[in-house]
Design an enzyme around this catalytic site. Structure first.
Site, PDB file in Angstrom:
ATOM      1  N   HIS A   1     -11.224  -2.043   3.763  1.00  0.00           N
ATOM      2  CA  HIS A   1     -11.032  -1.677   5.174  1.00  0.00           C
ATOM      3  C   HIS A   1     -11.703  -0.359   5.548  1.00  0.00           C
ATOM      4  O   HIS A   1     -11.671   0.025   6.713  1.00  0.00           O
ATOM      5  CB  HIS A   1      -9.533  -1.592   5.452  1.00  0.00           C
ATOM      6  CG  HIS A   1      -8.882  -0.486   4.681  1.00  0.00           C
ATOM      7  ND1 HIS A   1      -8.787  -0.486   3.306  1.00  0.00           N
ATOM      8  CD2 HIS A   1      -8.344   0.685   5.089  1.00  0.00           C
ATOM      9  CE1 HIS A   1      -8.205   0.631   2.912  1.00  0.00           C
ATOM     10  NE2 HIS A   1      -7.922   1.349   3.957  1.00  0.00           N
TER      11      HIS A   1
ATOM     12  N   ASP B   1       0.870  -1.177   0.000  1.00  0.00           N
ATOM     13  CA  ASP B   1       0.000   0.000   0.000  1.00  0.00           C
ATOM     14  C   ASP B   1       0.907   1.228   0.000  1.00  0.00           C
ATOM     15  O   ASP B   1       1.658   1.460   0.949  1.00  0.00           O
ATOM     16  CB  ASP B   1      -0.877  -0.037   1.256  1.00  0.00           C
ATOM     17  CG  ASP B   1      -2.214   0.645   1.055  1.00  0.00           C
ATOM     18  OD1 ASP B   1      -2.225   1.706   0.415  1.00  0.00           O
ATOM     19  OD2 ASP B   1      -3.230   0.124   1.551  1.00  0.00           O
TER      20      ASP B   1
HETATM   21  O1  TEU Z   1      -8.961   6.356   2.010  1.00  0.00           O
HETATM   22  C1  TEU Z   1      -9.338   7.516   1.336  1.00  0.00           C
HETATM   23  C2  TEU Z   1     -10.581   8.123   1.760  1.00  0.00           C
HETATM   24  O2  TEU Z   1     -10.994   9.062   1.122  1.00  0.00           O
HETATM   25  C3  TEU Z   1     -11.288   7.555   2.933  1.00  0.00           C
HETATM   26  O3  TEU Z   1     -10.739   8.054   4.082  1.00  0.00           O
HETATM   27  C4  TEU Z   1     -12.719   7.845   2.836  1.00  0.00           C
HETATM   28  O4  TEU Z   1     -12.950   9.211   2.882  1.00  0.00           O
HETATM   29  C5  TEU Z   1     -13.438   7.239   3.982  1.00  0.00           C
HETATM   30  O5  TEU Z   1     -12.924   5.988   4.266  1.00  0.00           O
HETATM   31  C6  TEU Z   1     -14.882   7.088   3.626  1.00  0.00           C
HETATM   32  O6  TEU Z   1     -15.485   6.615   4.716  1.00  0.00           O
HETATM   33  C7  TEU Z   1      -7.616   6.028   2.067  1.00  0.00           C
HETATM   34  C8  TEU Z   1      -7.435   4.810   2.936  1.00  0.00           C
HETATM   35  O7  TEU Z   1      -8.081   3.731   2.325  1.00  0.00           O
HETATM   36  C9  TEU Z   1      -7.938   5.118   4.309  1.00  0.00           C
HETATM   37  O8  TEU Z   1      -7.908   3.999   5.157  1.00  0.00           O
HETATM   38  C10 TEU Z   1      -7.069   6.217   4.871  1.00  0.00           C
HETATM   39  O9  TEU Z   1      -7.573   6.619   6.113  1.00  0.00           O
HETATM   40  C11 TEU Z   1      -7.026   7.430   3.942  1.00  0.00           C
HETATM   41  O10 TEU Z   1      -6.816   7.076   2.586  1.00  0.00           O
HETATM   42  C12 TEU Z   1      -5.878   8.320   4.317  1.00  0.00           C
HETATM   43  O11 TEU Z   1      -4.668   7.717   4.019  1.00  0.00           O
END
Ligand code: TEU
Length: 561
Positions: free
Chosen positions: A329, A111
């Protein structure tokens, strides 16, 4: 059967790629398997489950971040891109994971979180020392507005402004996520060069590619308040491709919440030399509220959902490639959201899997989905661990909502629904840890667990094994042309996949009751039933009654139609 290019019934020929017939399995390391009893999953725990993953049939593991991190956002806040978080293990453990996985025909996807770092990354620690520090321009700094407040109205995905004042130097820094996740300045060529060097360092260790966190944000233009799809986004990705993975046969998946089908082609069209595919969310957000997003979902609308799937299947029919998934996730558990976990747990979980796994694209299975893990039913905010949920709880309660109301909603939409520990068995803590788990388990592990399902031929797990295996056996599933039928039917999803003489018909009932329907003449056929969650045999007749959440797929060879 394997010329390197394949003429499909779609207009263009596809160059075959190893990942076209592959299925990806996503591991959230913190919640997968704990080998040392500290309550947190780790890399040796993952290694101990590689035989399990091999028997499921997957070809790629997407590992959520395992790098050194203060864990403000469970590892999506990296403080050392070349280090492994001690709670997850060591670099030697990681190298062993890569080689043990390879022995089982499984590649590891890392990732790549490069829109932002942790505020504990040495670059940021340097950058905040003074305005003229050589690392200052690694991040995005702005003076206070003329009234002394935040520079502009950009907001953080986790709530509140995207700007935090650094009192020592008197400027604000940008963070589109938590204030402990400062955004990197991609306009600085030194930042890009450091990232490419780090990517090559991991590629040289033998990984199979990258999943790229919020990659649609790296071209942002802060002063114009443009965050997604900024003007330099695609030139940065082309540069990244040239400087890192372009010459290697790896898989690259860009997370892009903003992607439209047209944008997906910019990222993944064959001649663009950017990424293999994007992970887009239009089917996920299709029933989100315009203002409150996932915190206020609209009633389920199958007609709308089918339209979104169909649009993407057709838009990338001739070029580019789709990722296929229900969960990850960040999302609630699919069977709780789209199925009926209480009354038709097995039937609805299998139906959902059948629908996405038989489309054109690369399927992603999120850990625990293969046994139908469900959402939480927490009753107090202390049980939640996710930064987004906790921030939103504070903001909603400040705005007057009761904590109970918020938690009721969070039990349906919080990211922690996907993050409870993997349910390996009915033993204490589901066999996830011998210690005290970092987040509570779902109490249904007594009945919903891997040990029971592996031993049961009719389990959800065995249905996933079958689907993953079918994709490897039948080219029509990989490359067949997609066409949808009965688009306006509110309860039933029907599509066909056609490749040369083969035609696959997929039929799925999305309702917890029987549905009777008249099948269009063109679809009435005999064939081989490849998969079914009841006991369907090989025929589709004029009138058919589907049982609750019934789904099946029938394969016909043209000469027998
Ligand atoms: O997610 C991107 C993101 O936009 C999410 O945070 C989204 O807004 C949210 O999950 C909706 O409920 C990625 C990753 O997958 C996430 O786990 C991280 O928290 C985020 O980026 C920051 O790195």
């Amino acid at each position: 059967m394997t010329p390197s290019r394949l003429k499909t019934q779609d207009a263009r020929t596809f160059e075959r790629k190893w990942w076209h017939a592959a299925t990806v399995y996503q591991i959230y390391p913190r919640s997968f398997c704990d080998s040392d009893g500290d309550g947190i999953g780790d890399i040796p725990g993952i290694i101990s489950k590689l035989d399990y993953l091999q028997s499921l049939g997957i070809s790629i593991i997407w590992l959520s971040p395992i790098f050194t991190s203060p864990m403000d956002d469970n590892g999506y806040d990296i403080s050392d891109y070349r280090g492994i978080a001690p709670e997850f293990g060591s670099l030697a453990d990681f190298d062993r994971l890569v080689s043990e996985a390879r022995k089982r025909g499984i590649g590891i996807l890392l990732d790549l979180v490069v829109n932002h770092t942790s505020d504990e990354h040495p670059w940021f620690e340097q950058a905040r020392r003074s305005r003229d520090n050589p690392y200052r321009d690694y991040y995005i700094w702005r003076d206070p507005s003329s009234t002394g407040g935040v520079p502009n109205s950009l907001t953080s995905s986790f709530g509140g402004p995207a700007w935090t004042l650094d009192p020592a130097t008197g400027q604000y820094y940008l963070h589109l996520f938590s204030r402990r996740q400062p955004d990197l300045n991609w306009e600085n060529p030194k930042v890009r060069a450091e990232i490419y060097e780090m990517m090559n360092w991991w590629l040289d260790r033998g990984i199979a590619g990258f999943r790229m966190d919020v990659i649609d944000l790296i071209g942002k233009q802060v002063d114009a308040e443009i965050t997604t799809d900024g003007p330099h986004l695609h030139s940065y990705l082309q540069e990244m491709n040239r400087e890192t993975f372009g010459s290697r046969d790896v898989l690259t998946v860009g997370e892009a919440w903003s992607a439209t089908p047209a944008a997906a082609l910019l990222y993944s069209a064959h001649d663009r030399r950017e990424l293999s595919m994007v992970f887009q969310f239009e089917h996920v957000t299709q029933d989100w509220d315009e203002t409150y997003g996932k915190w206020k979902a609209k009633p389920f609308d199958l007609v709308g959902l089918k339209a979104v799937f169909g649009k993407w299947q057709l838009a990338l029919a001739n070029d580019g490639w789709n990722s296929l998934f229900w969960g990850n996730h960040d999302l609630p558990r699919a069977v709780s959201r789209y199925g009926d976990a209480a009354r038709y747990h097995v039937e609805s979980a299998k139906m959902l899997a059948t629908v996405v796994h038989l489309m054109k694209g690369t399927p992603f299975v999120y850990q625990g989905e293969e046994i139908g893990m469900t959402n939480v039913s927490f009753s107090s905010v202390e049980q939640y661990k996710d930064i987004e949920t906790l921030n939103m709880h504070r903001l909603h309660v400040e705005a007057g909502m009761s904590s109970e109301d918020f938690i009721r909603g969070a039990n349906e939409s919080s990211r922690d629904n996907a993050r409870t520990p993997m349910q390996w068995s009915a033993a204490t803590n589901a066999g996830f840890t011998t210690g005290s788990p970092w987040i509570e388990l779902n109490p249904n592990h007594a009945t919903v667990n891997v040990a029971t399902q592996v031993a049961d031929e009719r389990s959800i797990w065995n249905h996933y094994c079958k689907l993953i295996g079918l994709r490897k056996q039948h080219e029509v599933i990989v490359y067949g042309h997609y066409q949808s039928w009965l688009d306006q039917h509110p309860d039933v999803f029907i599509y066909t996949r056609t490749l040369q003489q083969d035609r696959l018909v997929v039929v799925a009932n999305f309702r917890p009751e029987e549905v009777t329907l008249t099948i269009p003449e063109e679809l009435r056929q005999r064939g081989t039933c490849l998969i079914s969650n009841y006991n369907r045999v090989g025929a589709i007749e004029e009138n058919i009654t589907l049982r609750p959440y019934e789904a099946f797929a029938l394969l016909t060879h043209q000469t027998s139609r």
